[in-house]
Motif scaffolding. Structure first.
Motif, PDB file in Angstrom:
ATOM      1  N   GLU A 154     100.492  94.166  65.441  1.00  0.00           N
ATOM      2  CA  GLU A 154     100.054  93.901  66.809  1.00  0.00           C
ATOM      3  C   GLU A 154     101.008  92.900  67.448  1.00  0.00           C
ATOM      4  OE1 GLU A 154      98.022  94.989  68.967  1.00  0.00           O
ATOM      5  OE2 GLU A 154      96.965  96.342  67.606  1.00  0.00           O
ATOM      6  N   SER A 155     101.520  93.222  68.609  1.00  0.00           N
ATOM      7  CA  SER A 155     102.529  92.353  69.191  1.00  0.00           C
ATOM      8  C   SER A 155     101.958  90.975  69.519  1.00  0.00           C
ATOM      9  CB  SER A 155     103.149  93.021  70.404  1.00  0.00           C
ATOM     10  OG  SER A 155     102.737  92.412  71.579  1.00  0.00           O
ATOM     11  N   ASN A 156     100.683  90.912  69.887  1.00  0.00           N
ATOM     12  CA  ASN A 156     100.081  89.613  70.196  1.00  0.00           C
ATOM     13  C   ASN A 156     100.070  88.679  68.990  1.00  0.00           C
ATOM     14  OD1 ASN A 156      99.058  88.957  72.868  1.00  0.00           O
ATOM     15  ND2 ASN A 156      98.071  90.949  72.743  1.00  0.00           N
ATOM     16  N   ILE A 157      99.784  89.263  67.825  1.00  0.00           N
ATOM     17  CA  ILE A 157      99.743  88.456  66.604  1.00  0.00           C
ATOM     18  C   ILE A 157     101.152  88.037  66.206  1.00  0.00           C
ATOM     19  CG2 ILE A 157      99.348  88.605  64.125  1.00  0.00           C
ATOM     20  CD1 ILE A 157      96.845  90.095  64.676  1.00  0.00           C
ATOM     21  N   LEU A 158     102.069  89.004  66.265  1.00  0.00           N
ATOM     22  CA  LEU A 158     103.444  88.705  65.884  1.00  0.00           C
ATOM     23  C   LEU A 158     104.019  87.584  66.735  1.00  0.00           C
ATOM     24  CD1 LEU A 158     105.040  92.179  65.231  1.00  0.00           C
ATOM     25  CD2 LEU A 158     104.925  90.274  63.651  1.00  0.00           C
ATOM     26  N   LYS A 159     103.691  87.639  68.032  1.00  0.00           N
ATOM     27  CA  LYS A 159     104.284  86.645  68.921  1.00  0.00           C
ATOM     28  C   LYS A 159     103.747  85.251  68.646  1.00  0.00           C
ATOM     29  CE  LYS A 159     105.950  89.343  72.716  1.00  0.00           C
ATOM     30  NZ  LYS A 159     105.671  89.883  74.045  1.00  0.00           N
ATOM     31  N   GLU A 160     102.594  85.168  68.014  1.00  0.00           N
ATOM     32  CA  GLU A 160     102.105  83.851  67.639  1.00  0.00           C
ATOM     33  C   GLU A 160     102.795  83.359  66.374  1.00  0.00           C
ATOM     34  OE1 GLU A 160      97.866  82.532  67.906  1.00  0.00           O
ATOM     35  OE2 GLU A 160      97.679  84.538  68.740  1.00  0.00           O
ATOM     36  N   LEU A 161     103.105  84.314  65.481  1.00  0.00           N
ATOM     37  CA  LEU A 161     103.772  83.938  64.238  1.00  0.00           C
ATOM     38  C   LEU A 161     105.238  83.610  64.494  1.00  0.00           C
ATOM     39  CD1 LEU A 161     102.334  86.585  61.796  1.00  0.00           C
ATOM     40  CD2 LEU A 161     102.129  84.123  61.534  1.00  0.00           C
ATOM     41  N   ILE A 162     105.918  84.481  65.188  1.00  0.00           N
ATOM     42  CA  ILE A 162     107.328  84.282  65.521  1.00  0.00           C
ATOM     43  C   ILE A 162     107.433  84.362  67.026  1.00  0.00           C
ATOM     44  CG2 ILE A 162     109.677  85.052  65.083  1.00  0.00           C
ATOM     45  CD1 ILE A 162     108.228  84.702  62.497  1.00  0.00           C
ATOM     46  N   PRO A 210      90.740  93.359  76.765  1.00  0.00           N
ATOM     47  CA  PRO A 210      92.152  93.767  76.752  1.00  0.00           C
ATOM     48  C   PRO A 210      93.023  92.841  75.913  1.00  0.00           C
ATOM     49  CG  PRO A 210      91.650  92.601  78.756  1.00  0.00           C
ATOM     50  CD  PRO A 210      90.357  92.704  78.017  1.00  0.00           C
ATOM     51  N   PRO A 211      94.112  93.359  75.362  1.00  0.00           N
ATOM     52  CA  PRO A 211      95.140  92.486  74.796  1.00  0.00           C
ATOM     53  C   PRO A 211      95.771  91.702  75.933  1.00  0.00           C
ATOM     54  CG  PRO A 211      95.535  94.783  74.210  1.00  0.00           C
ATOM     55  CD  PRO A 211      94.493  94.767  75.256  1.00  0.00           C
ATOM     56  N   ASP A 212      96.526  90.685  75.603  1.00  0.00           N
ATOM     57  CA  ASP A 212      97.168  89.897  76.630  1.00  0.00           C
ATOM     58  C   ASP A 212      98.535  90.508  76.924  1.00  0.00           C
ATOM     59  OD1 ASP A 212      97.474  87.745  78.365  1.00  0.00           O
ATOM     60  OD2 ASP A 212      98.712  86.701  76.879  1.00  0.00           O
ATOM     61  N   GLY A 213      98.805  90.781  78.177  1.00  0.00           N
ATOM     62  CA  GLY A 213     100.118  91.299  78.543  1.00  0.00           C
ATOM     63  C   GLY A 213     100.133  92.798  78.754  1.00  0.00           C
ATOM     64  N   ASN A 214     101.273  93.404  78.448  1.00  0.00           N
ATOM     65  CA  ASN A 214     101.431  94.839  78.686  1.00  0.00           C
ATOM     66  C   ASN A 214     100.931  95.656  77.516  1.00  0.00           C
ATOM     67  OD1 ASN A 214     102.859  94.706  81.218  1.00  0.00           O
ATOM     68  ND2 ASN A 214     104.521  93.783  80.024  1.00  0.00           N
ATOM     69  N   PHE A 215     100.230  96.718  77.805  1.00  0.00           N
ATOM     70  CA  PHE A 215      99.806  97.611  76.741  1.00  0.00           C
ATOM     71  C   PHE A 215      99.421  98.959  77.343  1.00  0.00           C
ATOM     72  CE2 PHE A 215      96.025  95.761  78.427  1.00  0.00           C
ATOM     73  CZ  PHE A 215      94.996  96.672  78.246  1.00  0.00           C
ATOM     74  N   ARG A 216      99.358  99.976  76.490  1.00  0.00           N
ATOM     75  CA  ARG A 216      98.934 101.301  76.939  1.00  0.00           C
ATOM     76  C   ARG A 216      97.458 101.459  76.625  1.00  0.00           C
ATOM     77  NH1 ARG A 216     102.894 106.075  76.587  1.00  0.00           N
ATOM     78  NH2 ARG A 216     103.535 104.843  78.388  1.00  0.00           N
ATOM     79  N   LEU A 217      96.663 101.544  77.670  1.00  0.00           N
ATOM     80  CA  LEU A 217      95.221 101.590  77.482  1.00  0.00           C
ATOM     81  C   LEU A 217      94.780 102.961  77.005  1.00  0.00           C
ATOM     82  CD1 LEU A 217      92.455 100.228  77.967  1.00  0.00           C
ATOM     83  CD2 LEU A 217      92.513 101.121  80.285  1.00  0.00           C
ATOM     84  N   LEU A 218      95.344 103.970  77.589  1.00  0.00           N
ATOM     85  CA  LEU A 218      94.803 105.309  77.380  1.00  0.00           C
ATOM     86  C   LEU A 218      95.920 106.320  77.583  1.00  0.00           C
ATOM     87  CD1 LEU A 218      92.067 107.160  77.578  1.00  0.00           C
ATOM     88  CD2 LEU A 218      92.446 106.998  80.000  1.00  0.00           C
ATOM     89  N   SER A 219      95.943 107.352  76.761  1.00  0.00           N
ATOM     90  CA  SER A 219      96.751 108.500  77.140  1.00  0.00           C
ATOM     91  C   SER A 219      95.830 109.698  77.166  1.00  0.00           C
ATOM     92  CB  SER A 219      97.926 108.767  76.213  1.00  0.00           C
ATOM     93  OG  SER A 219      97.898 107.944  75.110  1.00  0.00           O
ATOM     94  N   TYR A 220      96.063 110.599  78.065  1.00  0.00           N
ATOM     95  CA  TYR A 220      95.143 111.722  78.192  1.00  0.00           C
ATOM     96  C   TYR A 220      95.884 113.001  78.499  1.00  0.00           C
ATOM     97  CZ  TYR A 220      95.642 110.766  83.211  1.00  0.00           C
ATOM     98  OH  TYR A 220      96.134 110.543  84.448  1.00  0.00           O
ATOM     99  N   HIS A 221      95.137 114.049  78.358  1.00  0.00           N
ATOM    100  CA  HIS A 221      95.676 115.373  78.556  1.00  0.00           C
ATOM    101  C   HIS A 221      94.700 116.070  79.485  1.00  0.00           C
ATOM    102  CE1 HIS A 221      97.629 119.088  77.061  1.00  0.00           C
ATOM    103  NE2 HIS A 221      96.484 119.607  77.406  1.00  0.00           N
TER     104      HIS A 221
END
Lengths: 418, 844
Positions: free
Chosen positions: A126-134, A252-263
């Motif tokens: 998860e990018s949010n977690i990674l960004k806290e670690l590094i 929501p996560p913090d920042g940019n993310f893809r909420l949904l993809s649909y067809h």
């Protein structure tokens, strides 16, 4: 699982290697180079290559091959999906994922990779977690670090890791609270010679940029949720709520993310917003051919079609093209035989056209197939499927956020056979 | 961004690039920097070294200098040293031992991140001497209070196993313990360890099966993939096949409402023994279904293969929509998914027929994707859609990608043999292609036509004639050989042309390819046997040419044919049968999908992709004839609340807890002292649905270390059914020795209890080492009151008065019941419910 990772650039240099178990010699990549040679084009390199002792799984993005070395049975999609996640993370950290960027930030890259896998098994993706670690490198932080001697490595376990919402970090604060949602639809279509649709589908995504303080709980509802035939969610979306009420409810996560993809189901008739009139002919006798295409708007719901770009792979026999566009610029590459025409906006009163002649190689017979025309375009403020967001509500926090929703329709794989 | 980033560590990288020339100086320089007293210099040095490792340069000489910094206070230096250690420890085992004590210390650190990373590095150092230390660390970490540390312990299991497989038995014990863990963080990692260390110990899964099913949606995505694959294998050994009968009658079928049906069913059961799905089997199918909506392609594929291998055939088709969705993903994902769809579409066409158009080929697709799509289209062809498909194929044949055009022709051939209605149409179409300008296309058509004619040689004289004419123009050897073979085989149908063809080819014999030469010889032999008058001389001429050919094969063949057909005094008995041998009816080749034999591999695996067994592939067993005892999955003690439902005398239908994460949460305790995340969905009052929930419990102090002369004790209510009897509330007591001497013989004495109250003591603790702590459990019957239980906690030479007072909440028992039952009970008469609980409930 994943034993090692090699990053290989377009000219075939291994510019980064990382091992999670014992070291695998980089000579294992020779098998990869062999396959690459056989495939002639980068796109045709098989994603899975068996070697006597290892298996090489690779993805190709941003002109870089990410080659993972596997030693035993593992679902191939597991590795491929992970590699794509690595690329996404790099992009997230450095803005672009390129060889130069990776080389410049090699230490951060290494630290991130170290956190993403443990013994070859994904640990934190998860990018949010990674960004806290590094923490991602920025000018400000670099300056502060050099002065104060602090580091960009977190020394506490990210709160997300243990919570039930691992994608969101705690203690988020913003002075301007805002949430933006972009509904982006892509039309994949094949149009045949006579202009009738062979197949057309709509793929949509909702990309979000959420900068909200605290732990907001959002709900997003649609005017016509029935349109969505098949959906996939970011893990934050509560599936039950969707099943029962067709409402997207999520923290929501913090920042940019893809909420949904649909067809959008294939049963619905897909409106095709542009048409192409074409007249491409090769003559057997002469070494000249005629080329003429016109692009025009069809079902655009009154919106302007912009960013139109026409590309076409001409047959090998075509030596050169002499064309005059009514607007925009065009280039024909005599080596790759690729014709591209940057049209720009379509003005319904004066339709853009490209006319001229082709010089064919003398002596060879005429190609048996006319080239297919690939189209790109954009229409702002329109979701072609008719999908409309009804409302967005926020619970759990007191402030009033600024909310925005944008619609856009784009061409996906839009092809016209001629 | 670019400029920002480059400032960040440009120097180190530049040095790496320059290093080739003056590496010796550089290394000496680095050594000095590592030994300097300034952290910034050390950090810079470490960054350069990591840069070298990343480039694949050898930095092992610096080991002694680097390892000294393992205890650095600066966390970034420490991390980079860890990176270095993991890379080089295996090569420098003796020096690596210097760092071990640092990790051992860090394993006791109060910060869970430090504990976890210490374990990670310790277990990644592949030095055989420290195996016992690793084992000890893993054991300890597996009962750590932080689930994050426990997750790392699960990873460490695999590392230790690959370093020293002798430890297997001990590791299995740890796996068994961790499998019981309820944290979603641990589940995926421990199952991974299970798969690697002891995939055959299916008995370890039984008790955890239902828990894993229920946790699945909340596990992180990578863990989901591993768990789903493991459960697929598990289910294939434990449940009977749902495929025997097409009509699946389920346990909770709604037909039960109608009595007549019921009777009918009774009868049926006697006659046919209708299949009923095990509820556990159903549980797995139901709990994996929402994961089809995952954003992770690997998870979707895992669920798809689970449904393919486990679900009744009628239900498997729900996965197709999601698989088709994945086709809009990256090239690599498409490739794997299409391969799996190709295998699926051979066996069950119906699954993908509605999505036919999603497999139409685009000119921009890479060749490997095109051929896979074509494969699927061919598999899906049937009488209804063949005309549309053939029209589509016509476009593909004209493609500029000739390799793909050739594959299309093969596909048309397959359609023609599979669907008899269109055989003639296809054949005509292929014949038209014979006049194509492109040689590869023509050649491929000839080969396919040859195969088609062979399957039905009835009356295709015309086509053969047409092909004979082509011989003048075609140069591709395979095609020429095919035409010659055809003419030879059916020479009686074209009696006039055949000898002429032989005449022409005899002329060009010397310039032909070997493949063609062989067929010329064959043609000659066949004609000699059927029409010797006209061709005798020609054949002999050809045989003479063959006799002096450069190729062994051709000389061999010539000799063989001559002996067989030309009668002479030496020719044996065989020449009588020459005609039978040469002109025997040959079986027609079958045009089959190359994916036909892939289905014996589990879908979604590497072995399936490669179509060969990969190392470590675990076979999917066949369904058992008779299901093994399903009661092994019942969880008896402590774990499940399922059994408790019986207490109320109410039947309960198990409802799946489908959720991505819990919606309501109890007060979040910052301390992570107990495991598990709290999950409780739709909490309709306390009574409803506490299934699978363990809350972050609060720890209470029993004895402070100051007043206990160094002996500290804490207790918490474990909220599990009492193991000491129905009326006992279980209490977990953790005793810690904070002195620096041993404390011996800790036990309970002098209970002062109100009437009726009983205490089940814990077993005396023989000895407690300094800094060690032990958790023991005891049971107390509070008699439904909140009165205090007082007793003495004694050691060998001391005793302390302590007491436990329960909050009301700890005395209540969670009970699961359906909403309907609840309304019935509560709305009509709450009193009755209360009474029911009073009478039947265990602890109230």
């Amino acid at each position: 699982m994943i034993h090692s990772l090699f990053l290989i650039n377009a000219s075939g240099d291994i510019f980064l290697e990382k091992h999670w178990k014992s070291v695998v010699s980089r000579s294992v990549c020779d098998y990869f180079f062999e396959a690459q040679e056989r495939a002639s084009e980068a796109e045709n390199v098989p994603p899975v290559i068996p070697t006597p002792h290892h298996y090489l799984l690779s993805v190709y993005r941003h002109k870089i091959f990410f080659v993972a070395v596997i030693q035993s049975e593992v679902p191939p999609l597991f590795v491929i999906e992970f590699l794509h996640r690595v690329v996404d993370t790099f992009q997230d950290y450095f803005g672009v994922c390129s060889e130069v960027m990776i080389k410049d930030n090699v230490v951060v890259v290494y630290e991130v990779l170290e956190e993403m896998l443990d013994n070859g098994f994904p640990l934190a993706t998860e990018s949010n977690i990674l960004k806290e670690l590094i923490k991602p490198p920025t000018i400000l932080r670099t300056v502060v670090n050099t002065i104060t001697g602090s580091t960009n490595v977190g020394d506490q376990l990210p709160t997300g890791q243990l919570s039930v919402v691992p994608w969101r970090r705690t203690g988020v604060k913003y002075t301007n609270n805002e949430a933006y949602f972009d509904v982006i639809e892509e039309i994949d279509a094949i149009i045949d010679k006579s202009g009738s649709t062979i197949t057309a589908e709509i793929q949509g995504v909702i990309d979000a940029c959420v900068k909200l303080t605290g732990m907001p709980d959002l709900t997003l509802s649609f005017m016509n949720p029935r349109l969505l035939d098949d959906v996939s969610f970011h893990p934050c979306v509560r599936f039950k709520r969707w099943e029962s009420e067709r409402i997207l409810s999520f923290i929501p996560p913090d920042g940019n993310f893809r909420l949904l993809s649909y067809h959008v189901s294939a049963q619905n008739l897909v409106a095709i917003p542009v048409y192409v009139k074409h007249n491409i002919s090769f003559r057997d006798s002469s070494s000249l051919g005629r080329f003429e295409i016109t692009v025009g708007p069809k079902q655009t719901m009154g919106k302007t079609v912009e960013g139109v770009m026409v590309t076409s792979q001409m047959p090998k026999g075509v030596l050169n093209m002499t064309l005059t566009p009514s607007q925009g610029t065009h280039i024909f590459d005599p080596v790759t035989k690729l014709l591209s025409w940057d049209v720009g906006k379509i003005n319904p009163q004066k339709l853009p056209s490209l006319k001229g002649s082709m010089t064919l190689q003398a002596g060879t017979s005429k190609p048996d197939e006319n080239p297919t025309i690939n189209l790109q375009f954009k229409i702002q403020q329109l979701a072609i499927s008719g999908l409309k967001v009804n409302r967005l509500d926020m619970y759990g926090e007191k402030y009033k956020p600024f909310k925005g929703i944008k619609y856009m329709t784009k061409a996906g794989k839009f092809q016209v056979r001629t | 961004m670019s400029s920002e980033a480059s400032i960040y560590n440009r120097p180190s990288v530049l040095d790496c690039f320059r290093s080739s020339g003056n590496s010796w100086f550089q290394k000496r320089n680095l050594k000095q920097m590592l030994e300097s007293s300034k952290d910034s210099a050390k950090l810079d040095a470490m960054k350069r070294i990591v840069g070298m490792i990343a480039k694949g340069k050898n930095a092992s000489e610096l080991f002694p200098a680097v390892v000294k910094n393992v205890a650095s206070k600066n966390i970034e230096i420490k991390k980079l040293v860890y990176v270095y250690l993991m890379r080089y420890a295996e090569e420098q085992q003796d020096l690596a031992l210097l760092s071990i004590s640092t990790f051992q210390r860090a394993l006791k650190d109060p910060n869970q991140l430090i504990r976890a990373s210490a374990l990670r590095v310790l277990s990644s150092i592949r030095v055989p001497i420290i195996v016992p230390i690793m084992m000890l660390a893993i054991k300890e970490a597996s009962s750590d209070l932080s689930p994050y540390v426990r997750k790392n312990a699960a990873h460490a299991i695999q590392k230790l196993y690959s370093l020293d497989p002798e430890q297997k038995e001990m590791l299995i014990e740890v796996i068994e313990k961790l499998l019981k863990d309820r944290s979603t963080l641990v589940a995926g990692s421990v199952v991974m360890a299970f798969e690697e260390v002891c995939p055959d110990r299916i008995d370890l899964i039984h008790k955890n099966y239902r828990k894993l099913c229920n946790l699945l949606v909340d596990v992180e995505e990578w863990g989901q993939v591993v768990i789903i694959h493991m459960l697929t294998r598990y289910a294939r050994t434990q449940f009977v096949s749902p495929w025997k009968d097409d009509e699946v009658v389920e346990e909770y079928s709604e037909n039960n409402f109608y009595e007549s049906d019921e009777e009918q069913k009774e009868k049926d059961r006697k006659v046919k023994n209708i299949y009923t799905m095990d509820p556990d089997h159903r549980l797995l199918l139901r709990n994996t279904k929402p994961l089809l909506q995952s954003r992770n392609a690997a998870v979707v594929m895992a669920v798809a293969q689970l449904y393919w291998h486990l679900a009744p055939k009628s239900e498997a088709s729900i996965v197709s929509k999601s698989l088709v969705r994945l086709l809009h993903s990256n090239r690599e994902v498409q490739y794997i998914v299409l391969q799996n769809i190709a295998t699926m579409s051979i066996q069950r066409k119906g699954m993908f027929e509605p999505y036919l158009k999603s497999f139409y080929v685009r000119s921009t697709d890479p060749t490997m994707i095109k051929t896979l799509k074509l494969e699927i289209l061919t598999n899906l062809a049937n009488e209804a859609n063949i005309s549309t498909l053939l029209r589509e194929f016509q476009t593909y044949v004209k493609s500029q990608d000739k390799q793909f055009a050739a594959a299309t022709i093969q596909a048309i051939g397959r359609c023609a043999t599979n669907i008899t209605e269109v055989t003639d149409t296809c054949l005509n179409g292929l014949v038209c292609l014979l006049s194509n300008r492109d040689e590869i296309v023509v050649a491929e058509s000839v080969v396919v036509i040859k195969k088609l004619l062979q399957t039905q040689p009835a009356h295709h004289g015309e086509i053969i004639k047409h092909m004979a004419k082509l011989l003048d123009n075609i140069t591709v050897p395979v095609a020429r050989a095919s035409i010659l073979w055809l003419i030879g085989e059916y020479c009686e149908r074209v009696p006039k042309i055949a000898p002429d063809v032989l005449r022409k080819t005899a002329k060009s014999f010397t310039t032909e390819d070997d493949l063609v030469k062989l067929q010329i010889l064959n043609l000659g032999a066949k004609l000699y046997l059927t029409n010797s008058k006209q061709t005798k001389l020609l054949t002999q001429y050809v045989l003479n040419l063959g006799k002096y050919d450069q190729s062994y094969d051709i000389r061999d063949r010539t000799r063989f044919i001559r002996q067989l057909i030309v009668p002479n005094e030496k020719s044996g008995a065989l020449s009588k049968y020459a005609k039978k041998i040469f002109l025997a009816q040959k079986p027609a080749p079958l045009l089959e999908s190359p994916f036909k034999d892939r289905d014996h591999f589990q879908l979604g695996t590497l072995s399936h992709t490669l179509n060969s067994r990969a190392t470590g592939y675990l076979e999917l067993s066949n369904w058992p004839e008779v299901a093994p005892d399903p009661s092994v999955r019942n969880v008896d003690v402590a774990e499940s609340t399922k059994e408790w439902t019986g207490i109320l005398g109410m039947t309960k239908k198990e409802k799946p807890t489908e959720k991505f994460y819990s919606e309501s949460e109890e007060e979040e305790d910052e301390s992570t002292n107990t495991s598990s995340s709290s999950r409780c969905l739709e909490s309709n009052l306390h009574l409803h649905c506490l299934e699978n929930c363990i809350f972050r419990t609060k720890t209470h102090e029993l004895l402070h270390r100051m007043s206990g002369k160094g002996l500290a004790a804490h207790y918490h209510f474990s909220r599990q059914p009492g193991i000491f009897g129905d009326h006992m509330v279980s209490v977990q007591v953790t005793v810690t020795n904070t002195t620096d001497q041993k404390i011996e013989n800790i036990h309970i004495k002098e209970k002062k209890l109100p009437p009726g109250m009983r205490v089940h003591e814990f077993n005396p603790i023989e000895c407690l080492e300094p800094a060690e702590s032990i958790t023991v459990s005891m049971g107390i019957d509070f008699c439904d009151s909140t009165q205090m239980a007082s007793f003495q906690l004694c050691t060998k030479d001391d005793h302390f008065n302590v007491n436990i007072q329960p909050p009301v909440g700890e005395l209540l028992l969670p009970v699961t019941m359906s909403e309907k039952d609840f309304k019935k009970e509560s709305l009509s008469d709450l009193n009755i419910l209360y009474k029911v609980i009073r009478e039947n409930c265990t602890w109230l």
